[in-house]
Motif scaffolding. Structure first.
Motif, short mmCIF file in Angstrom:
data_model
loop_
_atom_site.label_atom_id
_atom_site.label_comp_id
_atom_site.label_asym_id
_atom_site.label_seq_id
_atom_site.Cartn_x
_atom_site.Cartn_y
_atom_site.Cartn_z
N UNK A 9 0.85 -1.18 0.00
CA UNK A 9 0.00 0.00 0.00
C UNK A 9 0.89 1.24 0.00
N UNK A 10 0.62 2.16 -0.93
CA UNK A 10 1.27 3.47 -0.93
C UNK A 10 0.19 4.49 -0.61
N UNK A 11 0.36 5.21 0.52
CA UNK A 11 -0.70 6.11 0.98
C UNK A 11 -0.19 7.50 1.28
N UNK A 12 -0.97 8.48 0.85
CA UNK A 12 -0.76 9.85 1.29
C UNK A 12 -1.06 9.93 2.79
N UNK A 13 -0.66 11.00 3.44
CA UNK A 13 -1.01 11.20 4.85
C UNK A 13 -2.26 12.06 4.98
N UNK A 14 -2.26 13.21 4.32
CA UNK A 14 -3.40 14.13 4.44
C UNK A 14 -4.50 13.72 3.47
N UNK A 15 -5.61 13.20 4.01
CA UNK A 15 -6.73 12.79 3.16
C UNK A 15 -8.04 13.01 3.90
N UNK A 16 -9.11 13.31 3.15
CA UNK A 16 -10.42 13.48 3.79
C UNK A 16 -10.87 12.21 4.51
N UNK A 17 -11.65 12.41 5.53
CA UNK A 17 -12.34 11.35 6.28
C UNK A 17 -11.42 10.47 7.12
N UNK A 18 -10.31 10.00 6.55
CA UNK A 18 -9.35 9.21 7.32
C UNK A 18 -7.96 9.50 6.78
N UNK A 19 -7.07 9.98 7.66
CA UNK A 19 -5.72 10.31 7.19
C UNK A 19 -4.85 9.05 7.11
N UNK A 20 -3.65 9.21 6.54
CA UNK A 20 -2.77 8.07 6.32
C UNK A 20 -2.27 7.43 7.59
N UNK A 21 -2.06 8.23 8.64
CA UNK A 21 -1.63 7.67 9.92
C UNK A 21 -2.72 6.77 10.51
#
Length: 311
Positions: A239-251
């Motif tokens: 999985x490659x994920x951004x951190x800042x995202x709507x509804x649920x962040x990457x952390x």
């Protein structure tokens, strides 16, 4: 508004709690906008700008600020609006995105608001492909738009898209050492359409298929769905994920994956524009395997190589 990050240590405690702080501002109109404070270094009254030849049309000039020469981007013009007027009475938001520092010219700076990522929502259906939004939220019964800064920066200075051939060969050699074939599929979570395409092109250039989702919540739901159908490791490599995202962040996404019995061993790369200030301890605490600042395709390719290498 100077020294807007004078309490960085306090603000970093928001990381991992699915919370953020938005700096709200206005451009050449009544619409209200927001930017994550974690990406803001300083806010200044607009300094004297120097014109230079061959600047992009949305760059109003450069400014010398604290020993750095910084391009100042007219944010209104960059998203298709009118040029910002009365520059002397406007503000510049100095920010750090994707390993670079730049200034965004705005008409008015308002205040900082502490929010939960669950209150930050994807752009509404019908926004089309030409918009410059990654998300929207409601503050004081007013719609606040969060601008896709990565799209703006990519239009001004397009990044390299593909991974170099030497690294492509190295990845192929790593695969040959595996006891069984590598699953050539990667799940990519990012709220920026531009960032999703950048990562997609990079992983496709090394022969991987990209599965794209728009935020952490959608990524987690997709992973749970896949796990219900069989071994997750037989469906995707990582999985490659951004951190800042709507509804649920990457952390939060990473922490939820680590708590799920069928997903807990999935390799996770956090890939974010938070290049200057980030909480490495938090990356380790939630259990991500690696952190990479956007956007260097070779670094991303190296991280994929490490993920698929024989353990």
């Amino acid at each position: 508004m100077t020294s807007i990050l004078d309490s960085v240590n306090q603000r970093t405690q928001l990381v991992g709690q699915n919370r953020l702080e938005l700096l709200t501002f206005r451009l050449m109109g009544r619409q209200r906008y927001g930017i994550n404070v974690f990406k803001v270094k300083e806010v200044l009254q607009c300094p004297k700008l120097t014109s230079m030849p061959n600047l992009n049309r949305v760059v109003r000039g450069v400014a010398h600020i604290r020993g750095q020469t910084i391009s100042v981007i007219d944010l209104s013009l960059a998203i298709g609006g009118r040029p910002t007027a009365d520059i002397e009475n406007c503000f510049v938001v100095i920010s750090e995105f994707n390993r670079s520092v730049q200034g965004f010219l705005v008409s008015k700076v308002e205040r900082i608001i502490n929010m939960h990522w669950e209150a930050i929502l994807p752009p509404p259906d019908g926004s089309g492909k030409a918009h410059y939004l990654t998300a929207v939220t409601n503050i004081d019964n007013e719609l606040v738009e969060i601008i896709d800064v990565e799209k703006i920066l990519a239009e001004i200075s397009p990044p390299e898209k593909k991974i170099n051939e030497k690294l492509v060969q190295e990845i192929a050699e790593v695969e040959q050492k595996e006891d069984k074939p590598v699953v050539r599929r990667i799940l990519i979570a990012d709220d920026s359409a531009v960032a999703r395409k950048q990562v997609k092109r990079a992983v496709e250039s090394i022969g991987f298929e990209a599965i794209l989702v728009k935020d952490g919540k959608e990524a987690y739901e997709k992973l749970v769905e896949m796990a219900s159908e069989g071994d997750i490791h037989e469906q995707i490599s990582l999985l490659i994920s951004d951190i800042e995202m709507p509804e649920m962040d990457g952390y939060t996404l990473t922490a939820e994956v680590r708590r799920h019995a069928a997903l807990k061993d999935l390799h996770i790369i956090l890939h974010t524009s938070l290049s200057g200030v980030f909480n490495q301890a938090m990356v380790e605490r939630v259990g991500a395997n690696e952190f990479i600042a956007k956007f260097n395709p070779d670094e991303l390719g190296g991280a994929v190589k490490a993920a698929i290498a024989p353990k």
